[in-house]
Design a protein around this motif. Structure first.
Motif, PDB file in Angstrom:
ATOM      1  N   ASN A 415      -1.468  -5.920  10.095  1.00  0.00           N
ATOM      2  CA  ASN A 415      -2.619  -5.196  10.626  1.00  0.00           C
ATOM      3  C   ASN A 415      -3.787  -6.161  10.745  1.00  0.00           C
ATOM      4  O   ASN A 415      -3.678  -7.348  10.426  1.00  0.00           O
ATOM      5  N   LYS A 416      -4.900  -5.607  11.172  1.00  0.00           N
ATOM      6  CA  LYS A 416      -6.124  -6.392  11.291  1.00  0.00           C
ATOM      7  C   LYS A 416      -6.818  -6.437   9.937  1.00  0.00           C
ATOM      8  O   LYS A 416      -6.915  -5.431   9.235  1.00  0.00           O
ATOM      9  N   ASP A 417      -7.313  -7.598   9.558  1.00  0.00           N
ATOM     10  CA  ASP A 417      -8.023  -7.742   8.298  1.00  0.00           C
ATOM     11  C   ASP A 417      -9.249  -6.829   8.287  1.00  0.00           C
ATOM     12  O   ASP A 417     -10.042  -6.827   9.229  1.00  0.00           O
ATOM     13  N   TYR A 434      -7.223   9.774  -0.243  1.00  0.00           N
ATOM     14  CA  TYR A 434      -7.736   8.483  -0.665  1.00  0.00           C
ATOM     15  C   TYR A 434      -7.849   7.568   0.539  1.00  0.00           C
ATOM     16  O   TYR A 434      -7.418   7.908   1.644  1.00  0.00           O
ATOM     17  N   TYR A 435      -8.454   6.424   0.341  1.00  0.00           N
ATOM     18  CA  TYR A 435      -8.803   5.532   1.434  1.00  0.00           C
ATOM     19  C   TYR A 435      -8.290   4.130   1.115  1.00  0.00           C
ATOM     20  O   TYR A 435      -8.299   3.706  -0.050  1.00  0.00           O
ATOM     21  N   VAL A 436      -7.824   3.458   2.152  1.00  0.00           N
ATOM     22  CA  VAL A 436      -7.298   2.110   1.947  1.00  0.00           C
ATOM     23  C   VAL A 436      -7.945   1.145   2.929  1.00  0.00           C
ATOM     24  O   VAL A 436      -8.412   1.533   4.003  1.00  0.00           O
ATOM     25  N   LYS A 437      -7.934  -0.101   2.535  1.00  0.00           N
ATOM     26  CA  LYS A 437      -8.447  -1.190   3.371  1.00  0.00           C
ATOM     27  C   LYS A 437      -7.406  -2.296   3.377  1.00  0.00           C
ATOM     28  O   LYS A 437      -6.867  -2.649   2.331  1.00  0.00           O
ATOM     29  N   PHE A 438      -7.147  -2.827   4.564  1.00  0.00           N
ATOM     30  CA  PHE A 438      -6.106  -3.843   4.711  1.00  0.00           C
ATOM     31  C   PHE A 438      -6.715  -5.229   4.557  1.00  0.00           C
ATOM     32  O   PHE A 438      -7.758  -5.531   5.130  1.00  0.00           O
ATOM     33  N   SER A 439      -6.046  -6.044   3.765  1.00  0.00           N
ATOM     34  CA  SER A 439      -6.458  -7.433   3.592  1.00  0.00           C
ATOM     35  C   SER A 439      -5.271  -8.323   3.921  1.00  0.00           C
ATOM     36  O   SER A 439      -4.195  -8.181   3.327  1.00  0.00           O
ATOM     37  N   THR A 440      -5.475  -9.213   4.858  1.00  0.00           N
ATOM     38  CA  THR A 440      -4.381 -10.095   5.249  1.00  0.00           C
ATOM     39  C   THR A 440      -4.205 -11.217   4.241  1.00  0.00           C
ATOM     40  O   THR A 440      -5.133 -11.547   3.476  1.00  0.00           O
TER      41      THR A 440
END
Length: 943
Positions: A415-417, A434-440
């Protein structure tokens, strides 16, 4: 008349206000400036030693004083006088710098630490190098800022590729509230363009020509939707079909809202195909080919405009439908290739002047080479859009993620950082959203990585640090920094799954430290930080965290926010760790917080235990295995000794002031204690020139000493604290012209180098040079009250004017002297009563009259005292003890004597006051007393 001898076995039991007949032996009528010691007996209290003049002005009674015991070499006192906050080293008296400068810290008007009555509003808690300063008059305010709103970014990802399959992406742009566009999607009329062609054929069999009418349908390749008004700027191209397909009812979705007219126009004609022949004779053979050829040449223009009523296009409303068809080649089964084809078609409608994908509504789509994703970003971030997908694989080959999704597993592995999304919870599993954030990985812009839990979008981020306890940090010797506390913003969840702490919107009443958690009390709530206080920010600084770090799992280290349950209104005022539990105090009750071996949000519980009144101006004092707290009794103060009964595991609070119910004034403003000397000291706001002393001693499980007395001083005390066996005090002089810091060592067996203590308050040691007669004090006495003694106990005649002390005679050699203010020790015996045997004990007898002949006092290492005898309605006569013997005592030396001193009384015991006094600077220590008395008895007690 019989002559008897009665004994007072010790003089250390302190004051009693009980009737004389019920007092214990050793309890007295008055004890002032005398210290009860199990080891030394009754002795003149130790003197105060002047450390430094802190201020040349006197702080008033509204000032706040807090002591910091950082280490053996670093001890400080914090003073806030209502205008300025200063810190002083209590070992040297030197002023510490605050924020790099001397002169103190002056809070700006309206600042959290700005208070005209700091003693009423400020509370302090020292943990390591940090001291938290709480203003309980300030309500905690939520932040006006919110968490980062959700970026209007969507991701479309190909989950499965297959031959000759269609993949469709639908997006609909709306206003931010979703109501200005996309209200309805009406069914459009059939986009069938009827073509009529009249042909005359002379080549058919049978002779003359016939006229034949043929109907044809137009293949619709694309249409153009334009608003009748000016709601949409520019044209919107919609690709509705692939080549060689005939749509009799394409059902184009167009957003309608207000009832205006929409125009639909054929843009690309495509080609003809003959469908029917309305005549009975069917054209066939070579004739058909000719007709087709003529039709293709076009003899008549088809209908090009159809008008549809029933609505208007909402503001900036758009609808897009994009298809990507596999042609059967193996390359088109590759998900990355399909994603690239989708991106190309999304951007292919950019012929309008708006630019960007889908005619400018979206920025140019992004496809990261090698992955299966297409990334969409809405051009106008004030708008919103919906994103759905369809495909020929039962809608399993293509998926989209924007705003929220059902499960974490539905998201693409790459995904996109920084991509963020909400994961909807499962009500059946009691799971919150809940909420998530993608980190490459490796901080790449796109690629493989992980989804980490994050905070919700566009919600209140936290609470204002300016309305929370501030911190004064000791960053070096004699150096402090005052700053706002660092409090972590909300780290996960939203207002439902992770609401702001319960202290937000109301004041914090007190603070505490328990099991490695920073805690606050706010009304009926107990709020405790994350274990270990919180998290480290990017700068490596601790941020105190009072919110959950995850809403998917309740961690043992998570903060605790719990309220007490009581039928009465409960405002918690103080909390102290006590015997592995936390005991909370309200005005009329006590509660215990338990959490098992490890305190966690899962194991915590609060239980009411006792209902004792509590004076909430000072915190309870934990000493040893007991917890002491004051309570108000009318115009006076009582004190309880709180503990756990080991036999039945219940909490008890015995009163230790039962025998002095009207002795200690009310309005206790400070309390200190030491287990080194088994002593508690109380300071009352109604009598600031005195300290009330409680000495106790336990022998196994039996308390053998419970003595109350009073220390009096010249001047008023503003704050006290024990560090080990030494009592430190901030004191202002009687004339209220300056503020001084003093210490009073209280350890048993205390002596100076000469082997005894020279009892002068505000005592300073100095050396008078040979031939000199002047001493300059580091403080200014209130009046001409100082005395000067050599270290050998010789009093030198002297007078003082302010801080300058002048000896009556100059010294003839360098002489070390003590200079200070004298104070008087008093001890008044209880009335001596004749007590006859009663069973195994004794009790007063009304059948006998007692006439005291004399008394004897047993003393040790004593240089001076007086015994005053005052019969009722008669003058006082004094008996003075001194160890000096004419003709044998050397002038300039001090003899300390031990033994007993007999003094005459010669009066009735009733209504006779017998007092021991020592107003000199010389020591006096007493062990016991006895009295010889004549007894006239009318009868003898039997049994």
């Amino acid at each position: 008349m019989a002559l008897i001898n009665t004994s007072v076995p010790n003089l250390i039991q302190g004051v009693s206000q009980q009737p004389d007949a019920t007092r214990f032996a050793g309890q007295c009528e008055e004890q002032e400036n005398a210290l009860s010691s199990v080891a030394d007996g009754l002795k003149k209290r130790p003197n105060t030693r002047h450390i430094a003049r802190l201020l040349t002005t006197a702080i008033d009674s509204n000032s706040f004083v807090h002591f910091i015991n950082r280490s053996d070499s670093e001890k400080y006192v914090v003073i806030h006088d209502g205008y300025c906050l200063k810190v002083f080293n209590i070992t040297t008296g030197a002023e510490a710098t605050i924020n790099g400068a001397t002169g103190g810290y002056t809070p700006a008007t309206g600042n959290y630490l700005d208070s005209l009555s700091p003693i009423d509003s400020l509370k302090a808690l020292t943990i390591g190098d940090s001291t938290f300063l709480l203003n309980n008059k300030i309500s905690v305010a939520p932040k006006t800022t919110t968490t980062t709103p959700l970026e209007k970014d969507g991701v479309v990802f190909v989950k499965q590729g297959d031959y000759d399959k269609n993949y469709r992406v639908d997006a609909q742009v709306t206003d931010a509230d979703g109501t200005a566009a996309g209200v309805t999607a009406p069914t459009m009329p059939e986009f069938i363009v009827e073509i009529e062609r009249y042909l005359h054929s002379s080549s058919q069999s049978g002779g003359g020509g016939r006229t034949t009418t043929n109907n044809y349908r137009w293949r619709v390749a694309s249409v153009q939707v334009t608003a009748a008004g000016s709601n949409i700027t520019g044209a919107v191209n919609i690709n509705v079909t692939s080549n060689k397909a005939i749509y009799t009812n394409p059902n184009l979705d167009v957003n309608i809202s207000n009832g205006s007219v929409i125009s639909v126009t054929v843009v690309n004609a495509g080609s003809f195909e003959g469908i029917t022949n309305t005549d009975d004779n069917v054209v066939s053979g070579s004739g058909r080919s000719r007709y087709t050829s003529e039709i293709n040449n076009g003899y008549r223009t088809p209908t090009t405009a159809h008008t549809v009523s029933g609505g208007s296009v909402g503001s900036d409303a758009t609808f897009f439908a994009v298809k990507n068809s596999g042609s059967g080649s193996s390359a088109n089964t590759n998900s990355s290739t399909i994603a690239l084809g989708l991106k190309t078609q999304m951007d292919g409608a950019a012929s309008s002047t708006l630019g960007g994908g889908w005619n400018g509504a979206f920025a140019t789509a992004i496809h990261n080479a090698g992955d299966s994703n297409v990334y969409l970003t809405l051009t106008d971030q004030t708008k919103d859009f919906s994103l759905t997908t369809r495909d020929d694989l039962s809608n399993t080959g293509l998926s989209a993620a924007y705003k929220e999704i059902d499960s974490l597993s539905s998201l693409p592995a790459s995904n996109k950082d920084g991509f963020r999304i909400k994961i909807r919870g499962d009500a059946e599993l009691s799971a919150d959203d809940y909420y998530v954030k993608f980190s490459t990985n490796s901080n790449a812009a796109y690629g493989q990585g992980v989804y980490a839990e994050t905070v919700g979008f566009g919600i209140v981020s936290g609470y204002e640090a300016s309305t929370m306890p501030h911190v004064i940090v000791n960053n070096a010797v004699n150096s402090f920094v005052i700053r706002e506390g660092r409090y972590a913003d909300r780290l996960a969840g939203d207002d439902n799954s992770n609401p702001l702490p319960s202290f937000v919107g109301q004041s914090i009443d007190n603070l505490f430290f328990f099991k490695n958690r920073l805690g606050f009390l706010s009304q009926e709530n107990i709020i405790m930080s994350e274990s270990g206080f919180g998290i480290l920010n990017e700068q490596g600084e601790m941020e105190y965290n009072f919110g959950r770090t995850s809403v998917t799992t309740l961690l043992d280290s998570d903060p605790i926010d719990i309220s007490v349950s009581s039928s009465r209104v409960t405002n918690l005022k103080s909390a102290k760790g006590f015997q592995e539990n936390l005991v909370m105090f309200s005005e009329n009750g006590q509660f215990v917080l338990k959490g098992g071996d490890v305190l966690t949000p899962k194991t915590v519980s609060v239980t009411p235990i006792t209902n004792f009144s509590f004076e909430d101006q000072v915190d309870p004092l934990p000493l040893g295995s007991y917890l002491y707290f004051p309570f108000t009794r009318g115009a006076f103060t009582g004190m309880r000794e709180f503990t756990v009964n080991a036999s039945n595991d219940t909490y008890e609070a015995a009163e230790v002031t039962e025998h002095v119910p009207a002795y200690i004034p009310k309005n206790i403003i400070d309390m200190a204690g030491t287990t080194s000397e088994d002593m508690i000291v109380l300071l009352s706001g109604d009598e600031k020139g005195s300290l009330y002393i409680y000495n106790y001693f336990w022998n196994n499980n039996q308390k053998v000493l419970s003595a109350w007395s009073k220390f009096s001083f010249t001047g008023e005390i503003r704050g006290i604290e024990f560090i080990d066996s030494t009592l430190y005090a901030v004191i202002v002089d009687a004339a209220s012209t300056e503020t001084n810091l003093v210490e009073m060592p209280l350890e048993s067996g205390l002596t100076d180098a000469a082997g005894y203590v020279t009892h002068l308050d505000m005592r300073v040691a100095s050396t008078v040079s040979n031939g000199s007669s002047t001493i300059t004090l580091p403080y200014t006495p209130a009046d001409n009250s100082v005395e000067v003694y050599t270290t050998d106990g010789l009093k030198l005649n002297a007078t003082n004017s302010g801080a300058t002390v002048t000896l009556a005679q100059a010294v003839t050699a360098d002489t070390t002297v003590f200079t200070g203010i004298p104070y008087t020790m008093k001890y008044t015996f209880s009335e001596q009563l004749f007590k006859a045997k009663a069973g195994n004990g004794t009790s007063p007898s009304n059948a006998a009259k007692l006439l005291i002949r004399n008394g004897s006092i047993y003393f040790d290492k004593t240089a001076f005292f007086k015994v005053k005898v005052t019969p009722k309605f008669r003058d006082t006569y004094e008996n003075v003890f001194t160890p000096d013997v004419v003709g044998s005592t050397t002038i300039g030396t001090l003899n300390l004597d031990s033994g007993f001193y007999r003094f005459p009384v010669l009066t009735k015991a009733q209504d006779t006051a017998i007092t021991i006094e020592n107003g000199s600077a010389l020591p006096s220590n007493f062990q016991s007393a006895e009295f010889e008395s004549f007894v006239h008895s009318r009868s003898n007690r039997y049994g």
